[in-house]
Design a protein around this motif. Structure first.
Motif, PDB file in Angstrom:
ATOM      1  N   CYS A  99       0.716  -1.077  -0.162  1.00 24.44           N
ATOM      2  CA  CYS A  99      -0.026  -0.044   0.037  1.00 24.44           C
ATOM      3  C   CYS A  99       1.035   1.008  -0.210  1.00 24.44           C
ATOM      4  O   CYS A  99       1.751   1.328   0.702  1.00 24.44           O
ATOM      5  CB  CYS A  99      -0.748  -0.168   1.329  1.00 24.44           C
ATOM      6  SG  CYS A  99      -2.091   1.363   1.536  1.00 24.44           S
ATOM      7  N   ASP A 100       0.750   2.068  -0.824  1.00 22.63           N
ATOM      8  CA  ASP A 100       1.074   3.400  -0.837  1.00 22.63           C
ATOM      9  C   ASP A 100       0.956   4.319   0.312  1.00 22.63           C
ATOM     10  O   ASP A 100       0.011   3.995   0.970  1.00 22.63           O
ATOM     11  CB  ASP A 100       0.463   4.147  -2.267  1.00 22.63           C
ATOM     12  CG  ASP A 100       1.035   5.707  -2.321  1.00 22.63           C
ATOM     13  OD1 ASP A 100       2.486   5.963  -2.074  1.00 22.63           O
ATOM     14  OD2 ASP A 100       0.088   6.515  -2.310  1.00 22.63           O
ATOM     15  N   PHE A 101       1.572   5.261   0.701  1.00 18.50           N
ATOM     16  CA  PHE A 101       1.243   5.854   1.958  1.00 18.50           C
ATOM     17  C   PHE A 101       0.602   7.352   1.525  1.00 18.50           C
ATOM     18  O   PHE A 101      -0.429   7.593   2.025  1.00 18.50           O
ATOM     19  CB  PHE A 101       2.798   6.290   2.793  1.00 18.50           C
ATOM     20  CG  PHE A 101       2.227   6.913   4.088  1.00 18.50           C
ATOM     21  CD1 PHE A 101       1.674   6.134   5.179  1.00 18.50           C
ATOM     22  CD2 PHE A 101       2.270   8.444   4.340  1.00 18.50           C
ATOM     23  CE1 PHE A 101       1.407   6.465   6.472  1.00 18.50           C
ATOM     24  CE2 PHE A 101       1.617   8.755   5.367  1.00 18.50           C
ATOM     25  CZ  PHE A 101       1.456   7.978   6.489  1.00 18.50           C
ATOM     26  N   ASP A 102       1.199   8.085   0.795  1.00 15.69           N
ATOM     27  CA  ASP A 102       0.705   9.453   0.808  1.00 15.69           C
ATOM     28  C   ASP A 102      -0.335   9.623  -0.050  1.00 15.69           C
ATOM     29  O   ASP A 102      -0.565   9.151  -1.284  1.00 15.69           O
ATOM     30  CB  ASP A 102       1.781  10.216   0.309  1.00 15.69           C
ATOM     31  CG  ASP A 102       3.156  10.629   1.003  1.00 15.69           C
ATOM     32  OD1 ASP A 102       2.914  11.538   2.081  1.00 15.69           O
ATOM     33  OD2 ASP A 102       4.129  10.003   0.924  1.00 15.69           O
ATOM     34  N   GLY A 103      -1.521  10.060   0.236  1.00 18.71           N
ATOM     35  CA  GLY A 103      -2.695  10.147  -0.361  1.00 18.71           C
ATOM     36  C   GLY A 103      -3.570   8.945  -0.457  1.00 18.71           C
ATOM     37  O   GLY A 103      -4.566   8.934  -0.984  1.00 18.71           O
ATOM     38  N   THR A 104      -2.931   7.887   0.145  1.00 25.31           N
ATOM     39  CA  THR A 104      -3.677   6.490   0.069  1.00 25.31           C
ATOM     40  C   THR A 104      -4.076   5.973   1.462  1.00 25.31           C
ATOM     41  O   THR A 104      -4.790   6.020   1.951  1.00 25.31           O
ATOM     42  CB  THR A 104      -2.678   5.566  -0.788  1.00 25.31           C
ATOM     43  OG1 THR A 104      -2.439   6.047  -2.219  1.00 25.31           O
ATOM     44  CG2 THR A 104      -3.503   4.222  -0.931  1.00 25.31           C
ATOM     45  N   PHE A 105      -2.763   5.730   2.034  1.00 23.34           N
ATOM     46  CA  PHE A 105      -2.775   5.401   3.478  1.00 23.34           C
ATOM     47  C   PHE A 105      -3.198   6.708   4.393  1.00 23.34           C
ATOM     48  O   PHE A 105      -3.927   6.581   5.434  1.00 23.34           O
ATOM     49  CB  PHE A 105      -1.541   4.678   4.040  1.00 23.34           C
ATOM     50  CG  PHE A 105      -1.685   3.985   5.282  1.00 23.34           C
ATOM     51  CD1 PHE A 105      -2.341   2.684   5.104  1.00 23.34           C
ATOM     52  CD2 PHE A 105      -1.631   4.526   6.430  1.00 23.34           C
ATOM     53  CE1 PHE A 105      -2.320   1.920   6.458  1.00 23.34           C
ATOM     54  CE2 PHE A 105      -1.677   3.798   7.536  1.00 23.34           C
ATOM     55  CZ  PHE A 105      -1.987   2.554   7.479  1.00 23.34           C
ATOM     56  N   GLY A 135      -2.985   2.037  -4.484  1.00 22.66           N
ATOM     57  CA  GLY A 135      -2.111   3.446  -4.822  1.00 22.66           C
ATOM     58  C   GLY A 135      -2.954   4.508  -5.304  1.00 22.66           C
ATOM     59  O   GLY A 135      -4.158   4.274  -5.745  1.00 22.66           O
ATOM     60  N   ASN A 136      -2.339   5.683  -5.577  1.00 25.92           N
ATOM     61  CA  ASN A 136      -2.828   6.808  -5.898  1.00 25.92           C
ATOM     62  C   ASN A 136      -2.102   7.759  -7.017  1.00 25.92           C
ATOM     63  O   ASN A 136      -2.608   8.778  -7.381  1.00 25.92           O
ATOM     64  CB  ASN A 136      -3.302   7.736  -4.805  1.00 25.92           C
ATOM     65  CG  ASN A 136      -2.613   8.610  -4.572  1.00 25.92           C
ATOM     66  OD1 ASN A 136      -1.317   8.381  -4.241  1.00 25.92           O
ATOM     67  ND2 ASN A 136      -2.761   9.837  -4.093  1.00 25.92           N
ATOM     68  N   GLY A 137      -0.903   7.345  -7.224  1.00 26.95           N
ATOM     69  CA  GLY A 137      -0.128   8.350  -8.003  1.00 26.95           C
ATOM     70  C   GLY A 137       0.549   7.951  -9.075  1.00 26.95           C
ATOM     71  O   GLY A 137       1.139   6.763  -9.433  1.00 26.95           O
ATOM     72  N   SER A 174       4.541   7.371  -8.832  1.00 25.74           N
ATOM     73  CA  SER A 174       5.120   6.397  -7.840  1.00 25.74           C
ATOM     74  C   SER A 174       4.707   5.151  -7.694  1.00 25.74           C
ATOM     75  O   SER A 174       5.125   4.237  -7.272  1.00 25.74           O
ATOM     76  CB  SER A 174       5.253   7.004  -6.396  1.00 25.74           C
ATOM     77  OG  SER A 174       3.957   7.179  -6.219  1.00 25.74           O
ATOM     78  N   ASP A 175       3.118   5.165  -8.252  1.00 25.02           N
ATOM     79  CA  ASP A 175       2.553   3.738  -8.139  1.00 25.02           C
ATOM     80  C   ASP A 175       2.608   2.712  -9.305  1.00 25.02           C
ATOM     81  O   ASP A 175       1.999   1.753  -9.388  1.00 25.02           O
ATOM     82  CB  ASP A 175       1.147   4.181  -7.607  1.00 25.02           C
ATOM     83  CG  ASP A 175       1.233   4.384  -6.145  1.00 25.02           C
ATOM     84  OD1 ASP A 175       1.916   3.752  -5.227  1.00 25.02           O
ATOM     85  OD2 ASP A 175       0.743   5.604  -5.616  1.00 25.02           O
ATOM     86  N   ARG A 176       2.759   3.651 -10.600  1.00 25.28           N
ATOM     87  CA  ARG A 176       2.347   2.828 -11.693  1.00 25.28           C
ATOM     88  C   ARG A 176       3.045   1.386 -12.019  1.00 25.28           C
ATOM     89  O   ARG A 176       2.609   0.492 -12.257  1.00 25.28           O
ATOM     90  CB  ARG A 176       2.616   3.724 -12.904  1.00 25.28           C
ATOM     91  CG  ARG A 176       2.060   3.481 -14.237  1.00 25.28           C
ATOM     92  CD  ARG A 176       2.207   4.235 -15.250  1.00 25.28           C
ATOM     93  NE  ARG A 176       3.671   4.615 -15.527  1.00 25.28           N
ATOM     94  CZ  ARG A 176       4.523   3.832 -16.096  1.00 25.28           C
ATOM     95  NH1 ARG A 176       4.094   2.895 -17.003  1.00 25.28           N
ATOM     96  NH2 ARG A 176       5.813   4.261 -16.256  1.00 25.28           N
TER      97      ARG A 176
HETATM   98 MG   LIG Z   1       0.580   8.481  -3.052  1.00 21.78          MG
END
Ligand SMILES: [Mg+2]
Ligand SMILES: [Zn+2]
Length: 236
Positions: free
Chosen positions: A19-25, A177-179, A182-184
Protein backbone atom coordinates in the motif's frame (compact mmCIF):
# COMPACT_ATOMS: atom_id res chain seq x y z
CA UNK A 1 -16.12 2.19 -18.83
CA UNK A 2 -13.52 -0.49 -18.62
CA UNK A 3 -14.22 -3.86 -17.14
CA UNK A 4 -13.17 -4.43 -13.56
CA UNK A 5 -10.71 -7.22 -12.92
CA UNK A 6 -11.70 -10.41 -11.19
CA UNK A 7 -11.34 -9.74 -7.46
CA UNK A 8 -11.44 -13.41 -6.41
CA UNK A 9 -8.22 -14.39 -4.66
CA UNK A 10 -7.26 -17.96 -5.58
CA UNK A 11 -7.20 -20.18 -2.46
CA UNK A 12 -3.90 -21.77 -3.52
CA UNK A 13 -2.06 -18.42 -3.59
CA UNK A 14 -0.90 -16.47 -0.54
CA UNK A 15 -2.15 -12.92 -0.44
CA UNK A 16 0.30 -10.08 0.23
CA UNK A 17 -0.85 -6.47 0.44
CA UNK A 18 1.31 -3.50 -0.60
CA UNK A 19 0.00 0.00 0.00
CA UNK A 20 1.19 3.47 -0.94
CA UNK A 21 1.34 5.95 1.94
CA UNK A 22 0.84 9.54 0.74
CA UNK A 23 -2.72 10.20 -0.36
CA UNK A 24 -3.59 6.50 -0.01
CA UNK A 25 -2.90 5.41 3.59
CA UNK A 26 -2.89 9.07 4.62
CA UNK A 27 -5.36 11.72 3.51
CA UNK A 28 -2.78 14.41 2.69
CA UNK A 29 0.45 13.89 0.75
CA UNK A 30 3.24 14.71 3.25
CA UNK A 31 5.89 15.83 0.74
CA UNK A 32 3.74 17.88 -1.58
CA UNK A 33 1.82 19.55 1.27
CA UNK A 34 5.10 20.47 2.96
CA UNK A 35 6.53 21.79 -0.32
CA UNK A 36 3.39 23.82 -0.99
CA UNK A 37 3.41 25.34 2.49
CA UNK A 38 7.16 25.86 3.01
CA UNK A 39 8.87 25.82 -0.38
CA UNK A 40 6.29 27.40 -2.67
CA UNK A 41 8.70 29.44 -4.79
CA UNK A 42 11.32 26.71 -5.16
CA UNK A 43 8.60 24.20 -5.99
CA UNK A 44 7.15 26.46 -8.70
CA UNK A 45 10.53 26.90 -10.35
CA UNK A 46 11.42 23.23 -10.17
CA UNK A 47 8.04 22.04 -11.35
CA UNK A 48 8.33 23.75 -14.75
CA UNK A 49 11.81 22.24 -15.17
CA UNK A 50 10.41 18.85 -14.11
CA UNK A 51 7.65 19.13 -16.72
CA UNK A 52 10.27 19.83 -19.39
CA UNK A 53 11.87 16.52 -18.52
CA UNK A 54 14.92 17.89 -16.76
CA UNK A 55 14.58 15.65 -13.70
CA UNK A 56 13.71 12.14 -12.75
CA UNK A 57 11.17 11.85 -9.94
CA UNK A 58 14.05 11.27 -7.50
CA UNK A 59 16.38 14.03 -8.72
CA UNK A 60 13.41 16.40 -8.39
CA UNK A 61 13.01 15.33 -4.75
CA UNK A 62 16.73 15.93 -4.14
CA UNK A 63 16.57 19.42 -5.71
CA UNK A 64 13.51 20.25 -3.67
CA UNK A 65 14.34 18.77 -0.26
CA UNK A 66 18.06 18.12 0.16
CA UNK A 67 19.31 21.02 2.30
CA UNK A 68 15.76 21.98 3.37
CA UNK A 69 15.97 23.82 6.70
CA UNK A 70 13.15 22.70 8.99
CA UNK A 71 13.75 22.18 12.72
CA UNK A 72 12.59 18.76 13.91
CA UNK A 73 9.97 20.23 16.26
CA UNK A 74 8.38 22.12 13.34
CA UNK A 75 8.30 18.97 11.23
CA UNK A 76 6.64 17.01 14.03
CA UNK A 77 4.06 19.79 14.46
CA UNK A 78 3.38 19.62 10.72
CA UNK A 79 3.11 15.81 10.78
CA UNK A 80 0.43 16.11 13.48
CA UNK A 81 -1.79 17.71 10.83
CA UNK A 82 -1.58 14.61 8.59
CA UNK A 83 -4.67 12.40 8.91
CA UNK A 84 -4.92 8.72 8.07
CA UNK A 85 -7.52 7.34 5.69
CA UNK A 86 -10.62 6.34 7.71
CA UNK A 87 -10.03 2.68 6.75
CA UNK A 88 -6.25 2.64 7.34
CA UNK A 89 -6.28 1.17 10.83
CA UNK A 90 -8.99 -1.33 9.92
CA UNK A 91 -6.95 -2.60 6.96
CA UNK A 92 -3.78 -3.06 9.06
CA UNK A 93 -5.73 -4.81 11.85
CA UNK A 94 -7.56 -7.06 9.40
CA UNK A 95 -4.30 -8.09 7.67
CA UNK A 96 -2.74 -8.86 11.08
CA UNK A 97 -5.78 -10.93 12.16
CA UNK A 98 -5.76 -12.87 8.86
CA UNK A 99 -1.93 -13.24 8.93
CA UNK A 100 -1.67 -11.46 5.60
CA UNK A 101 1.69 -9.68 5.07
CA UNK A 102 1.08 -5.94 4.81
CA UNK A 103 3.72 -3.41 3.80
CA UNK A 104 3.67 0.30 3.07
CA UNK A 105 5.69 1.15 -0.05
CA UNK A 106 6.39 4.86 0.01
CA UNK A 107 8.27 7.33 -2.12
CA UNK A 108 8.27 9.59 0.96
CA UNK A 109 10.71 9.44 3.88
CA UNK A 110 11.37 6.93 6.65
CA UNK A 111 11.79 9.68 9.31
CA UNK A 112 8.26 10.93 8.68
CA UNK A 113 6.76 7.43 8.62
CA UNK A 114 8.37 6.60 11.98
CA UNK A 115 6.92 9.78 13.56
CA UNK A 116 3.51 9.27 11.95
CA UNK A 117 3.31 5.76 13.45
CA UNK A 118 3.96 7.25 16.91
CA UNK A 119 1.50 10.12 16.38
CA UNK A 120 -1.29 7.76 15.30
CA UNK A 121 -0.30 4.90 17.61
CA UNK A 122 -0.23 2.43 14.73
CA UNK A 123 2.49 0.02 13.54
CA UNK A 124 3.25 -1.03 10.00
CA UNK A 125 6.16 -2.44 8.07
CA UNK A 126 7.42 -0.05 5.40
CA UNK A 127 9.97 0.71 2.70
CA UNK A 128 10.74 4.34 1.86
CA UNK A 129 13.46 6.87 1.09
CA UNK A 130 15.85 7.95 3.82
CA UNK A 131 15.83 11.29 5.62
CA UNK A 132 18.23 12.31 8.32
CA UNK A 133 18.89 15.53 10.14
CA UNK A 134 22.16 17.45 10.09
CA UNK A 135 21.27 20.02 12.74
CA UNK A 136 18.10 21.58 11.33
CA UNK A 137 18.90 20.56 7.77
CA UNK A 138 17.44 17.68 5.74
CA UNK A 139 19.78 15.17 4.10
CA UNK A 140 17.99 12.71 1.81
CA UNK A 141 18.97 9.43 0.16
CA UNK A 142 17.00 7.05 -2.08
CA UNK A 143 15.53 3.90 -0.51
CA UNK A 144 15.91 1.61 -3.52
CA UNK A 145 15.94 3.07 -7.02
CA UNK A 146 15.87 0.87 -10.12
CA UNK A 147 17.67 2.42 -13.09
CA UNK A 148 15.98 -0.14 -15.34
CA UNK A 149 12.49 1.09 -14.39
CA UNK A 150 10.93 4.13 -16.05
CA UNK A 151 9.42 5.42 -12.76
CA UNK A 152 12.64 7.26 -11.88
CA UNK A 153 11.68 7.29 -8.19
CA UNK A 154 13.95 6.79 -5.18
CA UNK A 155 11.98 3.74 -4.03
CA UNK A 156 10.89 1.71 -7.04
CA UNK A 157 7.76 -0.24 -6.12
CA UNK A 158 8.03 -2.62 -9.06
CA UNK A 159 11.46 -3.69 -7.83
CA UNK A 160 10.19 -4.29 -4.28
CA UNK A 161 7.14 -6.28 -5.35
CA UNK A 162 9.18 -8.29 -7.89
CA UNK A 163 11.75 -9.08 -5.16
CA UNK A 164 8.94 -10.22 -2.85
CA UNK A 165 7.67 -12.54 -5.59
CA UNK A 166 11.11 -14.13 -5.95
CA UNK A 167 11.10 -14.92 -2.21
CA UNK A 168 7.43 -16.00 -2.29
CA UNK A 169 6.74 -17.50 -5.73
CA UNK A 170 3.18 -18.37 -4.72
CA UNK A 171 2.28 -14.83 -3.67
CA UNK A 172 -0.82 -13.07 -4.92
CA UNK A 173 0.36 -9.45 -4.76
CA UNK A 174 -2.10 -6.61 -4.32
CA UNK A 175 -1.05 -2.98 -4.69
CA UNK A 176 -3.12 -0.04 -3.51
CA UNK A 177 -2.12 3.41 -4.75
CA UNK A 178 -3.04 6.84 -6.02
CA UNK A 179 -0.04 8.24 -7.94
CA UNK A 180 0.82 8.15 -11.62
CA UNK A 181 4.55 8.61 -10.96
CA UNK A 182 5.22 6.51 -7.87
CA UNK A 183 2.58 3.75 -8.08
CA UNK A 184 2.30 2.88 -11.77
CA UNK A 185 5.23 0.45 -11.97
CA UNK A 186 4.22 -1.32 -8.74
CA UNK A 187 0.64 -1.58 -9.98
CA UNK A 188 1.76 -3.16 -13.25
CA UNK A 189 3.83 -5.70 -11.28
CA UNK A 190 0.84 -6.74 -9.10
CA UNK A 191 -1.84 -9.38 -9.53
CA UNK A 192 -4.62 -7.06 -8.41
CA UNK A 193 -4.63 -3.25 -8.23
CA UNK A 194 -6.76 -0.75 -6.34
CA UNK A 195 -6.33 2.71 -7.85
CA UNK A 196 -7.57 6.26 -7.39
CA UNK A 197 -6.51 9.83 -8.30
CA UNK A 198 -3.83 10.09 -11.02
CA UNK A 199 -3.00 6.36 -10.94
CA UNK A 200 -6.43 5.44 -12.32
CA UNK A 201 -6.17 7.30 -15.67
CA UNK A 202 -2.50 6.23 -16.02
CA UNK A 203 -3.57 2.56 -15.83
CA UNK A 204 -6.52 3.15 -18.15
CA UNK A 205 -4.07 4.53 -20.73
CA UNK A 206 -2.08 1.31 -20.53
CA UNK A 207 -5.16 -0.88 -20.70
CA UNK A 208 -4.42 -2.29 -17.27
CA UNK A 209 -7.52 -3.29 -15.28
CA UNK A 210 -7.92 -2.06 -11.69
CA UNK A 211 -10.52 -1.67 -8.98
CA UNK A 212 -11.37 1.97 -8.28
CA UNK A 213 -11.76 2.92 -4.61
CA UNK A 214 -12.41 5.91 -2.39
CA UNK A 215 -11.12 4.69 0.97
CA UNK A 216 -9.35 1.73 2.52
CA UNK A 217 -12.51 0.39 4.15
CA UNK A 218 -13.76 -0.41 0.67
CA UNK A 219 -10.45 -2.08 -0.15
CA UNK A 220 -10.59 -4.23 2.99
CA UNK A 221 -14.17 -5.31 2.27
CA UNK A 222 -13.31 -6.18 -1.34
CA UNK A 223 -10.25 -8.19 -0.25
CA UNK A 224 -12.22 -10.05 2.42
CA UNK A 225 -14.91 -10.87 -0.15
CA UNK A 226 -12.21 -11.93 -2.67
CA UNK A 227 -10.67 -14.34 -0.16
CA UNK A 228 -14.08 -15.77 0.74
CA UNK A 229 -14.96 -16.23 -2.95
CA UNK A 230 -11.62 -17.96 -3.59
CA UNK A 231 -12.11 -20.41 -0.71
CA UNK A 232 -15.64 -21.15 -1.80
CA UNK A 233 -14.55 -21.81 -5.36
CA UNK A 234 -11.82 -24.19 -4.14
CA UNK A 235 -14.41 -26.22 -2.20
CA UNK A 236 -16.71 -26.75 -5.17
MG1 LIG B 1 0.57 8.53 -3.10
ZN1 LIG C 1 9.67 1.64 -10.72
Amino acid sequence: MQEQPESTIPADRSLAVFCDFDGTFSVQDVGSTLARERLAERRRQLWSRFEQGEFTAWSYVVELFDGFVLPEAELVAFLRTIQLDPGARGLVDWCAAERIPFQILSDGFDWNLERLQEIHDIRFDFRANHLEYEGDVWRVAPGGPDPACDCGTGTCKRRLIAAYRVRHPNAFCVHIGNGRVSDRCGALESDLVFAKDTLAPALLEQGRAFIPFDDLDEVRRTLAEGLRAGRERAQR
